[in-house]
Design an enzyme around this catalytic site. Structure first.
Site, PDB file in Angstrom:
ATOM      1  N   ASP A 138       0.832  -1.209   0.000  1.00 19.44           N
ATOM      2  CA  ASP A 138       0.000   0.000   0.000  1.00 19.44           C
ATOM      3  C   ASP A 138       0.866   1.259   0.000  1.00 19.44           C
ATOM      4  O   ASP A 138       0.618   2.213   0.740  1.00 19.44           O
ATOM      5  CB  ASP A 138      -0.945  -0.004   1.217  1.00 19.44           C
ATOM      6  N   LYS A 140       1.925   4.657  -1.016  1.00 19.98           N
ATOM      7  CA  LYS A 140       1.344   5.846  -1.653  1.00 19.98           C
ATOM      8  C   LYS A 140       1.661   7.027  -0.736  1.00 19.98           C
ATOM      9  O   LYS A 140       1.971   6.825   0.449  1.00 19.98           O
ATOM     10  CB  LYS A 140      -0.172   5.688  -1.849  1.00 19.98           C
ATOM     11  N   ASN A 143       0.594   7.268   2.899  1.00 17.09           N
ATOM     12  CA  ASN A 143       1.162   6.357   3.921  1.00 17.09           C
ATOM     13  C   ASN A 143       2.607   6.670   4.218  1.00 17.09           C
ATOM     14  O   ASN A 143       3.357   5.807   4.692  1.00 17.09           O
ATOM     15  CB  ASN A 143       1.025   4.901   3.442  1.00 17.09           C
ATOM     16  N   ASP A 156       1.628   2.730   8.115  1.00 17.66           N
ATOM     17  CA  ASP A 156       0.382   2.051   7.766  1.00 17.66           C
ATOM     18  C   ASP A 156       0.603   0.676   7.134  1.00 17.66           C
ATOM     19  O   ASP A 156       0.516   0.505   5.924  1.00 17.66           O
ATOM     20  CB  ASP A 156      -0.449   2.929   6.810  1.00 17.66           C
ATOM     21  N   THR A 174      -7.906   4.397  -3.428  1.00 21.67           N
ATOM     22  CA  THR A 174      -7.447   4.628  -4.795  1.00 21.67           C
ATOM     23  C   THR A 174      -6.860   3.373  -5.434  1.00 21.67           C
ATOM     24  O   THR A 174      -6.215   2.574  -4.768  1.00 21.67           O
ATOM     25  CB  THR A 174      -6.377   5.742  -4.847  1.00 21.67           C
TER      26      THR A 174
HETATM   27  C1  LIG Z   1      -6.482   6.694  12.447  1.00 20.97           C
HETATM   28  C2  LIG Z   1      -5.384   7.154  11.549  1.00 20.97           C
HETATM   29  C3  LIG Z   1      -4.994   8.467  11.213  1.00 20.97           C
HETATM   30  C4  LIG Z   1      -3.939   8.302  10.332  1.00 20.97           C
HETATM   31  C5  LIG Z   1      -3.163   9.363   9.643  1.00 20.97           C
HETATM   32  N1  LIG Z   1      -2.281   9.996  10.623  1.00 20.97           N
HETATM   33  C6  LIG Z   1      -1.033   9.628  10.985  1.00 20.97           C
HETATM   34  C7  LIG Z   1      -0.593  10.591  11.900  1.00 20.97           C
HETATM   35  C8  LIG Z   1       0.750  10.694  12.526  1.00 20.97           C
HETATM   36  C9  LIG Z   1       1.453   9.589  13.048  1.00 20.97           C
HETATM   37 CL1  LIG Z   1       0.754   8.000  13.001  1.00 20.97          CL
HETATM   38  C10 LIG Z   1       2.732   9.757  13.582  1.00 20.97           C
HETATM   39  N2  LIG Z   1       3.333  10.968  13.636  1.00 20.97           N
HETATM   40  C11 LIG Z   1       2.656  12.038  13.162  1.00 20.97           C
HETATM   41  N3  LIG Z   1       3.048  13.332  13.119  1.00 20.97           N
HETATM   42  C12 LIG Z   1       2.040  14.027  12.560  1.00 20.97           C
HETATM   43  C13 LIG Z   1       2.122  15.460  12.370  1.00 20.97           C
HETATM   44  C14 LIG Z   1       3.215  16.217  12.733  1.00 20.97           C
HETATM   45  N4  LIG Z   1       2.920  17.502  12.378  1.00 20.97           N
HETATM   46  C15 LIG Z   1       3.773  18.675  12.556  1.00 20.97           C
HETATM   47  N5  LIG Z   1       1.726  17.569  11.815  1.00 20.97           N
HETATM   48  C16 LIG Z   1       1.212  16.314  11.803  1.00 20.97           C
HETATM   49  C17 LIG Z   1      -0.114  15.999  11.243  1.00 20.97           C
HETATM   50  N6  LIG Z   1       0.989  13.220  12.229  1.00 20.97           N
HETATM   51  C18 LIG Z   1       1.373  11.961  12.614  1.00 20.97           C
HETATM   52  C19 LIG Z   1      -1.626  11.526  11.998  1.00 20.97           C
HETATM   53  N7  LIG Z   1      -2.665  11.109  11.250  1.00 20.97           N
HETATM   54  N8  LIG Z   1      -3.683   7.004  10.180  1.00 20.97           N
HETATM   55  O1  LIG Z   1      -4.566   6.313  10.889  1.00 20.97           O
END
Ligand SMILES: Cc1cc(Cn2cc(-c3c(Cl)cnc4nc(-c5cn(C)nc5C)[nH]c34)cn2)no1
Length: 284
Positions: A138, A140, A143, A156, A174
């Site tokens: 997966d 993309k 991820n 992911d 997609t």
């Molecule tokens: C449920 C679900 C949501 C998501 C998508 N997703 C991954 C993150 C995420 C992860 Cl897992 C780890 N570190 C992250 N850092 C960020 C981040 C940092 N900044 C400055 N802005 C962001 C946004 N996101 C992170 C968030 N959502 N997958 O499964």
């Protein structure tokens, strides 16, 4: 601060929950801080009811089992997991610069040095995975996350499996990144990730996927290898894309040769020089 040691049982009280970082189909991700050490991590909260409805428990179990055992700088770490009566909690490495696809949408497309740096890091992550006979399946932009030093982190693993295999779960989302053998439902191996790496490289440089169209048209274009590389893309980049987007999985360029391809070697040195200049400038 030290990262949480996964041999001790974890529970929600160990963490101070911060701002929401994002949401996915089955839950949300929050910034979290381990109270004892101050270690920053991401807490993914999934609702058992929704997991059951979505029939994705098996995929989640596999994601946890596979990702917990992976240790690579370009693969997002899963430190541990626990659950209460209603929810499953995953303690994940916090990627300090967030989601790559948001950067790609904002920039439109990436420069060749920047794209080459990302593709080289992806090739390193995939080489590590394939040596463990794990296929991601997966790949993309959605991820891929970006660490605090601009390094990319493949995440992911909900669709990852041990090769060889054939798909038993209905595809959703997609089709742009699917190789022909997965579209046909044939048994497939690690080389599916080589195809997706070619699609990813094209999207980094052009700003859209090579077979982007309506779902039906996309499938027709994939199996007929019907795509065009725009003229503004360098000859070296076009050469690497066409060596990855091959219908026959055996004819796709192996990862070792991706890392040594002239486009990667030439552009990675450029990007490293740019990063050095920027870091020195930021240090003032
Ligand atoms: C449920 C679900 C949501 C998501 C998508 N997703 C991954 C993150 C995420 C992860 Cl897992 C780890 N570190 C992250 N850092 C960020 C981040 C940092 N900044 C400055 N802005 C962001 C946004 N996101 C992170 C968030 N959502 N997958 O499964």
């Amino acid at each position: 601060p030290q990262m949480p040691s996964s041999n001790k049982p974890m529970h929600l009280g160990m963490f101070e929950i911060g701002r929401p970082l994002g949401k996915g189909k089955f839950g949300r991700v929050y910034l979290a801080k381990e109270r004892k050490t101050g270690f920053l991590c991401a807490l993914k909260v999934l609702h058992k009811g929704e997991l059951k409805e979505g029939k994705v428990e098996t995929q989640l179990r596999r994601e946890v089992e596979i990702q917990s055992n992976l240790r690579h700088p370009n693969i997002l770490r899963l430190f541990g997991h626990f659950h209460d009566s209603k929810r499953v909690f995953l303690i994940i490495e916090y990627a300090g610069q967030g989601e790559l696809y948001k950067m790609l949408r904002k920039a439109g497309s990436f420069s060749e040095p920047r794209a080459a740096s990302y593709i080289a890091q992806m090739a390193a992550a995939l080489s590590y995975l394939h040596k463990k006979h794990v296929i991601h399946r997966d790949i993309k932009p959605e991820n891929i996350l970006v660490g605090s030093h601009g390094e990319i982190k493949l995440s992911d693993f909900g669709w990852s499996v041990h090769a060889p295999t054939n798909r038993r779960t209905t595809l959703c989302g997609t089709l742009d990144y699917l190789p022909p053998e997965m579209l046909r439902g044939d048994s497939h191996g690690e080389k599916v990730d080589l195809w997706s790496l070619g699609v990813l490289m094209y999207e980094f440089l052009v700003g859209c996927a090579p077979f982007e169209d309506t779902p039906l048209e996309t499938q027709k274009r994939i199996v007929k290898l019907n795509f065009k590389v725009p003229d503004f893309i360098s000859a070296d980049a076009k050469d690497l894309i066409t060596r990855l987007l091959r219908l026959d999985p055996e004819k796709r360029l192996p990862l070792e040769q991706v890392a040594q391809h002239p486009w990667i070697v030439k552009n990675c040195n450029l990007q490293t020089a740019r990063d050095k200049k920027r870091n020195n400038h930021n240090r003032g």
